[in-house]
Design a protein around this motif. Structure first.
Motif, PDB file in Angstrom:
ATOM      1  N   LYS A  33      42.339  34.227  38.228  1.00 33.89           N
ATOM      2  CA  LYS A  33      41.441  33.079  38.026  1.00 33.89           C
ATOM      3  C   LYS A  33      42.057  32.168  36.966  1.00 33.89           C
ATOM      4  O   LYS A  33      42.480  32.627  35.905  1.00 33.89           O
ATOM      5  CB  LYS A  33      40.061  33.538  37.577  1.00 33.89           C
TER       6      LYS A  33
ATOM      7  N   GLU B  32      41.745  39.356  37.443  1.00 37.51           N
ATOM      8  CA  GLU B  32      40.422  39.919  37.696  1.00 37.51           C
ATOM      9  C   GLU B  32      40.488  41.278  38.389  1.00 37.51           C
ATOM     10  O   GLU B  32      39.713  42.178  38.064  1.00 37.51           O
ATOM     11  CB  GLU B  32      39.593  38.956  38.553  1.00 37.51           C
TER      12      GLU B  32
ATOM     13  N   THR C 175      39.759  27.684  41.898  1.00 37.10           N
ATOM     14  CA  THR C 175      40.141  28.236  40.596  1.00 37.10           C
ATOM     15  C   THR C 175      40.654  29.663  40.719  1.00 37.10           C
ATOM     16  O   THR C 175      41.199  30.207  39.751  1.00 37.10           O
ATOM     17  CB  THR C 175      38.961  28.233  39.607  1.00 37.10           C
ATOM     18  N   ARG C 176      40.490  30.267  41.892  1.00 36.74           N
ATOM     19  CA  ARG C 176      40.856  31.665  42.078  1.00 36.74           C
ATOM     20  C   ARG C 176      41.834  31.803  43.242  1.00 36.74           C
ATOM     21  O   ARG C 176      41.875  30.966  44.146  1.00 36.74           O
ATOM     22  CB  ARG C 176      39.615  32.538  42.327  1.00 36.74           C
TER      23      ARG C 176
END
Length: 413
Positions: free
Chosen positions: A314, A299, A355-356
């Motif tokens: 992510k 990202e 998730t990140r």
């Protein structure tokens, strides 16, 4: 005013032609925010610190293997205060009152070198039973200090004590990032191993790595990152010696059978200037010792950060999300590959969004590994990418280290 603008433009172009990308200082607040401060320092252009290039033709074998890690500290670490109940029922802390701090490293007792926690515990106990003042030599940061502690009689244990918890070992599970097959140098974790009680870097005396088998995964969720549950393999395919515990990971030499079915012939390294936002892959173990490939999205890229938080990633792979919830503890070191080049490793997970997380540039790990880094890197393009990248607003989340999950034996004295 036009003359000054022209000078600035010429200065910037000169820096670009010299392949000296400008450095950025970024402030990442600990609370959730939609933007962060960005500041530039023109005079930092000529600071070459931590900008050593890596060999563009260096080939390594990507990791992904789960590894069992054991460390011994260089000295005996003080990890806590043990209250002593005196004859009147009051708590006493003689070591604390003598100026001993949690995180101090015991180097010697009465001029006897500290070998391990059991030997130190026995030496302290012998001196305590003689009710003699004990002379400590300790290391605190870069300081070597002398301290004297007078034992206090403990009514609960019926003996003299000084009130300390100590240990000299750590063990846990992480992920291998790479091995350079010619020199057999490996890198893993992507971050430093710290003591779970003191949160201080473990000063390494020696350490070992062997293959680990993952038996289960505690699924991560917002506010509570999960973890891999693993055991050391008795019949490990490889084993290694740890030589360094640094901010960018652990390093050493490895021997035995080491393969990655996805890249049997090795892989080139991707420079940070080659990384682009978009799809990438990570390699890690979810069950037993089988390496699997999973989809992620890069990202954000922080080109001029020299720590282990250079990429925001992510997890997008449905299987990985279903089985682990995203990034979990024990996944640190999992290699990141983009466009068939090894570009970095997973290092952190966001507490409020499992998730990140963060990743580290492979350049930072190669530099600390001791591998040859004398070849010139192609960094010119990073200057132009940086100009466009810095115009964007950055967001941040609460973050947490993919902590080295460790278990310890603690002695008290």
């Amino acid at each position: 005013m036009k003359k000054y603008k022209r000078r600035i433009i010429l200065f910037v172009l000169l820096c670009a032609s010299l392949a000296l990308p400008p450095r950025i200082s970024m402030s990442f607040p600990t609370s959730i925010s939609t933007q962060s401060a960005i500041s530039f320092s023109l005079f930092d252009f000529f600071n070459h610190e931590n900008q050593q290039p890596i060999q563009s033709d260096l080939r390594v074998i990507p990791g992904g293997q789960s590894i069992g890690i054991s460390l011994r500290t260089n000295g005996v670490l003080i990890v806590g205060y043990a209250p002593i109940i005196d004859s009147s029922g009051k708590e006493k802390f003689p070591a604390k009152n003598a100026g001993i701090k949690i995180g101090d490293m015991i180097l010697s007792i009465n001029e006897v070198k500290a070998q391990n926690d059991l030997q130190v515990s026995e030496e302290i106990d012998q001196q305590c039973q003689k009710n003699k003042t004990i002379n400590f030599t300790i290391k605190r940061g870069n300081q070597i200090l002398k301290k004297q502690i007078s034992p206090v009689f403990c009514s609960e244990t019926n003996r003299n004590r000084i009130g300390l918890f100590i240990r000299d070992e750590a063990a846990g599970v992480g992920t291998l990032t790479f091995i350079e097959p010619k020199q057999q140098i490996f890198g893993a974790l992507g971050h430093v191993i710290t003591d779970m009680d003191t949160n201080e870097k473990i000063e390494l005396k020696d350490g070992k790595v062997i293959e680990s088998s993952i038996s289960s995964i505690e699924k991560g969720k917002n506010g509570d990152p999960g973890e891999k549950i693993g055991t050391f393999m008795i019949n490990s395919n490889f084993s290694g010696k740890i030589n360094k515990n640094t901010e960018s990971g652990i390093y050493g030499t490895l021997e035995g059978k080491f393969t990655n079915k996805f890249y049997k012939d090795g892989i080139l390294l991707g420079l940070k200037s080659e990384i682009i936002p978009g799809p990438a892959k990570i390699y890690t173990v979810l069950k037993n010792n089988t390496i699997e490939e999973f989809d992620i999205e890069i990202e954000k890229i922080m080109l001029n950060r020299n720590d282990n938080k250079n990429l925001i990633i992510k997890i997008t792979d449905p299987k990985l999300l279903d089985q682990s919830g995203g990034i979990v503890q024990g996944m640190s070191g999992s290699p990141i590959v983009q466009n068939q080049k090894l570009i970095g490793a997973v290092t952190h997970v966001f507490v409020n969004d499992s998730t990140r997380g963060y990743g580290i540039f492979i350049e930072n790990m190669i530099k600390d590994s001791g591998l040859n880094s004398s070849a010139a890197a192609q960094t010119g393009s990073s200057f132009y990418y940086l100009l466009s990248y810095c115009s964007k607003k950055l967001s941040s989340k609460n973050l947490k280290y993919d902590k080295f999950f460790a278990s310890y034996m603690i002695n008290f004295c």
